[in-house]
Each structure stands twice: as structure tokens, then as C-alpha cells.
Design an enzyme around this catalytic site. Structure first.
Site, PDB file in Angstrom:
ATOM      1  N   CYS A   7      -5.921   2.630   5.596  1.00  0.00           N
ATOM      2  CA  CYS A   7      -6.584   1.332   5.895  1.00  0.00           C
ATOM      3  C   CYS A   7      -6.296   0.640   7.347  1.00  0.00           C
ATOM      4  O   CYS A   7      -5.075   1.207   7.992  1.00  0.00           O
ATOM      5  CB  CYS A   7      -6.352   0.149   4.762  1.00  0.00           C
ATOM      6  SG  CYS A   7      -4.904  -0.499   4.735  1.00  0.00           S
ATOM      7  N   HIS A  20       0.746  -1.193   0.016  1.00  0.00           N
ATOM      8  CA  HIS A  20      -0.048  -0.136  -0.144  1.00  0.00           C
ATOM      9  C   HIS A  20       1.073   1.350   0.046  1.00  0.00           C
ATOM     10  O   HIS A  20       1.978   1.254   0.298  1.00  0.00           O
ATOM     11  CB  HIS A  20      -1.063   0.106   1.125  1.00  0.00           C
ATOM     12  CG  HIS A  20      -1.990  -0.977   1.102  1.00  0.00           C
ATOM     13  ND1 HIS A  20      -3.037  -1.103   1.938  1.00  0.00           N
ATOM     14  CD2 HIS A  20      -2.208  -2.356   0.458  1.00  0.00           C
ATOM     15  CE1 HIS A  20      -3.785  -2.021   1.637  1.00  0.00           C
ATOM     16  NE2 HIS A  20      -3.267  -2.675   1.079  1.00  0.00           N
ATOM     17  N   CYS A  22      -2.398  -0.235   7.294  1.00  0.00           N
ATOM     18  CA  CYS A  22      -1.452   1.056   7.176  1.00  0.00           C
ATOM     19  C   CYS A  22      -1.707   1.831   8.484  1.00  0.00           C
ATOM     20  O   CYS A  22      -0.279   2.258   8.957  1.00  0.00           O
ATOM     21  CB  CYS A  22      -2.128   1.838   6.064  1.00  0.00           C
ATOM     22  SG  CYS A  22      -1.755   0.961   4.242  1.00  0.00           S
ATOM     23  N   GLU A  60       1.165   3.874   1.808  1.00  0.00           N
ATOM     24  CA  GLU A  60       1.702   4.266   3.138  1.00  0.00           C
ATOM     25  C   GLU A  60       2.712   3.525   3.424  1.00  0.00           C
ATOM     26  O   GLU A  60       3.818   3.802   4.050  1.00  0.00           O
ATOM     27  CB  GLU A  60       0.494   4.281   4.119  1.00  0.00           C
ATOM     28  CG  GLU A  60      -0.545   5.277   3.897  1.00  0.00           C
ATOM     29  CD  GLU A  60      -1.615   4.650   3.041  1.00  0.00           C
ATOM     30  OE1 GLU A  60      -2.782   5.369   2.996  1.00  0.00           O
ATOM     31  OE2 GLU A  60      -1.570   3.910   2.429  1.00  0.00           O
TER      32      GLU A  60
END
Length: 155
Positions: free
Chosen positions: A82, A52, A85, A54
Site C-alpha cells: 500500500c 502492516h 508501506c 511490510e
């Protein structure tokens, strides 16, 4: 660079991610007016469900600084993080999250984390994903080694 500049960079990374076959997410880790690390979603092109934006940005910042501790940093992300993250942000000790799109915006295009948020709030016995212990008595030895290690680096 100011915070609008950091967010605009995160948004640009989100568009770049889409163009490169990833999801529409970008992130920038910044401190003291400069970018420490940046990332875009690379789950599909990288065949990595943890890639992801992040997490990629945190990895880049930590690599650039040579540390796991990003205290005092801010993460600017094109979308509300999310649960995974958020966990990475907490573990990295990032002090603030600034986001553009929210989780409802993400859900509207197929990135819905609601089930994960609900799942982690349930008692373990009621979770959809089974969790069970195995060989705990053997595994605890590594924890004992860690607890007694005089030169450990806490995180």
C-alpha cells in the site's frame, strides 16, 4: 534460501496473520540469502493501523541489524504494498520489492487503496483530507537545529 523460499515464507505469514485475527498479508526482508526480518499484518490484534506486514518486517530487520538503513535488501511481500508501506520501503532504502497478489486482488476482498493513490496525486487544496499549517514559524526552529547539527545521521 532462494527468492521462491522467501516468497513462500511471506505467504505462510499471511495465512498465519489471518489465523491470529490480522489481515491476509505477510512480508520478509532478506539480503545475501538470509531473512533479516519478517512480519504479518497485526492491525486489528495489535490495535495499530501502521502494523502492516511490510512495516512489521522492516521494524524487525532494522532492530536485528541495529540500523535504519536496509540498503541492498529485498522485501518479499504476499501483496503489492500500500502507499504507507511503499513510503516505509523507500525510507528504509530497500532496493527491490517482490510481491505476489496485486492491488486489484486486495481490492476484491475489501483492501482497496485506490482512494489513497488518487488523493496523494491531487493538489492539496483539492484533497478530501484537509491539510493546514499552524505555527510554522515556531516549528522551523527544530529544522534549523537539525540543519546545523554536525553529528546528525542523515536518512
Amino acid at each position: 534460501m532462494d527468492e521462491a523460499g522467501f516468497m513462500r515464507r511471506a505467504i505462510a505469514l499471511s495465512r498465519q496473520g489471518v489465523q491470529e485475527g490480522g489481515g491476509p498479508f505477510g512480508a520478509v526482508v532478506a539480503r545475501d540469502g538470509r531473512i533479516l526480518g519478517e512480519g504479518r499484518n497485526a492491525v486489528v490484534p495489535g490495535r495499530d493501523p501502521t502494523a502492516h506486514a511490510e512495516v512489521v518486517a522492516i521494524r524487525a530487520a532494522c532492530g536485528a541489524l541495529g540500523t535504519h538503513d536496509l540498503s541492498g535488501a529485498v522485501i518479499y511481500t504476499s501483496c503489492e504494498p500500500c502507499p504507507m508501506c511503499l513510503g516505509a520501503i523507500w525510507w528504509a532504502r530497500i532496493g527491490e520489492v517482490v510481491y505476489a497478489n496485486d492491488r486489484a486482488d486486495a481490492a476484491a476482498i475489501g483492501f482497496d487503496d485506490a482512494a489513497i493513490y488518487e488523493e496523494v496525486c491531487r493538489p492539496m487544496a483539492e484533497r478530501a483530507l484537509p491539510l493546514r499549517r499552524l505555527l510554522a514559524a515556531e516549528a522551523i526552529e527544530a529544522f534549523r537545529l537539525w540543519a546545523g547539527k554536525p553529528d546528525k545521521v542523515p536518512y
